[in-house]
Motif scaffolding. Structure first.
Motif: not given
Length: 638
Positions: A9-18, A197-206
């Motif tokens: 809850l103190g980390q940007r990789r999770f808190l904004p999404f939460f 933060p950006k988390a990428g796409a699972g299959a951008p070529e789909l």
């Protein structure tokens, strides 16, 4: 590196999404309850109330059937944080339309906005859970999912309470307050989402396929590709079925069977929601930061036990009516009902959080959003079935094609009883089909009862890809202890006599352990073992071997045999040295030659250390080097 779920809850990789997903769940429920509040405030006819109560759930859930397959493909192709910002921007537009509906007091506009809200939730659903494996380590999945489930449960409850209070407290200003509130929450959610933060796409070529019918079947097939994932998906859908049946009966149950006012229904719902939140949060502690599916049977049977007790606590109509919370608690069985509702919620958290973590940990990232889209389609079907069945079971009969079909006409406690029995039956069926769930439960109970594990360096285990784990061999429990600490499924190679120990044999076989024998004992079995090890590594799995070849007889580490070199010659994968500390004085070791008597340890639940070191290059190690590394890791803590 966070050491518990709260640090996330103190980390940007999770808190904004939460915060974004919690605000979204909160706003959805504020909106829906505010519509109900407006109808009562306006004093509309029973016909209009019936129109809403019948149309609203259908309009909200219809997009899940129509657009989940499309949503899954989009979530796979588009960068995840970008997609979340798009969906939260959609929420602003939808809630602006809803505000117009409130101000003009137009039910048609409000229902149209409700359909759009369902569409927005459909698009958000697949990315909600597929983003977690992209930003969390495997050992954080259980804790992260626990936080998400807790946030969702509390947000839904808070939204229902706040939404229900808007018109009762704001009076003539209610329409303006409701409209302003839902728009403000939507804007806040969007602003918060911009920090994800950006988390990428699972299959951008789909390539996105737009025909909803064949693609819906395609994502459902994708969700059923792996047996364990397929049954985890079924388990999550069953969770929604149970939750829908239970919560849909609570308003009438609180009034008729508990003798309560409207506030008592909110209290009952709060107990279930808080219990679910607490259970979700406890999963990480109970699982020692691994994806511990052994909690699923515990959750299932706990839910059954408390639902049975709830069904038996109040079997008839209450003798008093209009009770508030304090008045209800003073009645016989009041506190028992409180414990039952909390218990159902608590074990529901134990049940569903590991299932989400299992789906995330065993689904390829390029397919995960589509798998969750398939899950959403199935969930929707189970929710509709639960709503229809919950109502039908309480009818004396209904007409189908001109034929009168008799029904059991159950009262609500009997519905709870039927639900408890069905829950036990479904759980047993799932655990019979996939014995891994029950195996993990038995091993979890055994390990957590006998030991207090102290893992260290487990982050050295790679998140994905093949690896060979080498460890000292002290007791018959070694494999179960290592499995309880390593966040990924492990294929253990073990001496065939240990593999064939009664009772333990079923656990080892279900865990797909690989039995091996010495060349002089059974050369054919030894060769099959090496072939199976190589095949597992080729599939990207983790394999664990005990290079000493047998349990230690004196507590010391014996010389590592050359079998490890033979494995690495065929497939030079990374090697992770690990060491067990404190196991020599425990049960199931050969200390003092008294194994047959299974000595009780000197200290109940003694501490056992499980330590891992950084991976070594499989092309540059030999048995002697690995032995030295394991000796150094273990130290003097035999």
């Amino acid at each position: 590196m966070s050491h518990n779920q709260y640090a996330l809850l103190g980390q940007r990789r999770f808190l904004p999404f939460f915060l974004t997903q919690s605000l979204g769940a909160f706003n959805d429920n504020v909106y829906r309850q505010a519509i109900i509040g407006m109808l009562f405030w306006l004093g509309v006819s029973s016909a209009d109330k019936t129109l809403y109560t019948n149309l609203a759930p259908a309009l909200f859930i219809l997009p899940y059937f129509l657009f989940s397959a499309l949503a899954g493909q989009i979530a796979e192709k588009v960068e995840k944080s970008t997609l979340i910002r798009i969906t939260t921007a959609m929420e602003i537009a939808i809630m602006s339309l809803a505000a117009v509906g409130f101000v003009t007091q137009n039910l048609i506009v409000l229902l149209a906005a409700l359909f759009c809200t369902g569409l927005q939730s459909t698009l958000f659903g697949p990315v909600k859970y597929s983003i977690l494996p992209a930003v969390l380590h495997p050992r954080e999945l259980t804790g992260g999912n626990g936080l998400v489930e807790m946030g969702t449960s509390i947000s839904i409850l808070a939204g229902m309470i706040i939404g229900g209070m808007v018109f009762s407290t704001a009076g003539d200003s209610g329409p303006w307050v409701a409209g302003l509130l839902v728009v403000t929450l939507a804007v806040t959610g969007h602003l918060v989402s911009r920090a994800i933060p950006k988390a990428g796409a699972g299959a951008p070529e789909l390539t996105v396929r737009w025909n909803p019918i064949p693609e819906s079947f395609a994502v459902l097939r994708l969700a059923k590709k792996q047996l364990a994932v397929r049954n985890a998906v079924l388990g999550v859908s069953w969770f929604w079925f149970v939750g829908t049946v239970l919560t849909s009966q609570l308003p009438t149950y609180a009034e008729v069977n508990l003798g309560g006012s409207a506030t008592l229904y909110i209290f009952a719902l709060a107990l279930f929601s808080v219990g679910t939140g607490v259970g979700s949060m406890l999963c990480e502690k109970l699982s020692a930061r691994t994806v511990e599916i052994g909690l699923v049977p515990l959750g299932a049977f706990g839910m059954t036990a408390f639902m049975l007790d709830l069904a038996l606590t109040r079997t008839g109509a209450a003798t008093l009516t209009g009770l508030d919370v304090a008045g209800f608690l003073q009645q016989p069985g009041g506190w028992r009902t409180v414990v039952d509702l909390l218990g159902i919620g608590l074990f529901t958290g134990f049940f569903v959080v590991p299932l989400f973590a299992l789906i995330q940990s065993r689904t390829p990232k390029s397919e995960m959003s589509r798998v969750f889209a398939g899950l959403n389609i199935q969930n929707s079907g189970f929710i509709v079935l639960a709503a229809v069945l919950g109502l039908a079971l309480q009818l004396p009969s209904f007409e189908l094609g001109g034929v009168r079909v008799p029904m059991p006409e159950l009262d609500i406690p009997q519905v709870f009883l039927a639900l408890a029995i069905a829950n036990a039956a479904v759980a047993i069926w799932i655990f019979t089909i996939v014995p891994e769930f029950l195996m993990r439960f038995l091993s979890w109970v055994l390990v957590r009862t006998l030991y207090r594990l102290r893992p260290g360096g487990i982050h050295h285990i790679p998140d994905e890809g093949a690896a060979l784990v080498v460890c000292n061999h002290v007791s018959y429990m070694d494999a179960l202890i290592l499995a309880a600490c390593i966040p990924r499924p492990v294929r253990f190679v073990m001496y065939y006599r240990i593999f064939n120990v009664p009772v333990m044999r079923w656990i080892f076989r279900t865990a797909k352990a690989i039995p091996i024998a010495g060349a002089r004992e059974d050369p054919a079995l030894m060769q099959r073992a090496f072939d199976e090890i190589d095949a597992a590594l080729a599939e990207g799995e983790i394999v664990c071997i005990f290079p000493e070849g047998a349990l230690t007889r004196d507590g010391e580490i014996s010389a590592f045999k050359s079998g490890v070199e033979k494995i690495l010659e065929r497939r030079p994968v990374p090697v992770i040295p690990m060491a067990l500390r404190g196991m020599w004085t425990s049960m199931w070791s050969r200390r003092d030659g008294r194994l047959a008597r299974m000595r009780v340890p000197r200290r109940f639940r003694a501490q056992v250390g499980v330590v891992a070191d950084a991976p070594l290059d499989g092309m540059q190690v030999d048995a002697a080097m690995l032995e030295a590394r394991v000796r150094a890791l273990r130290g003097d803590a035999a």
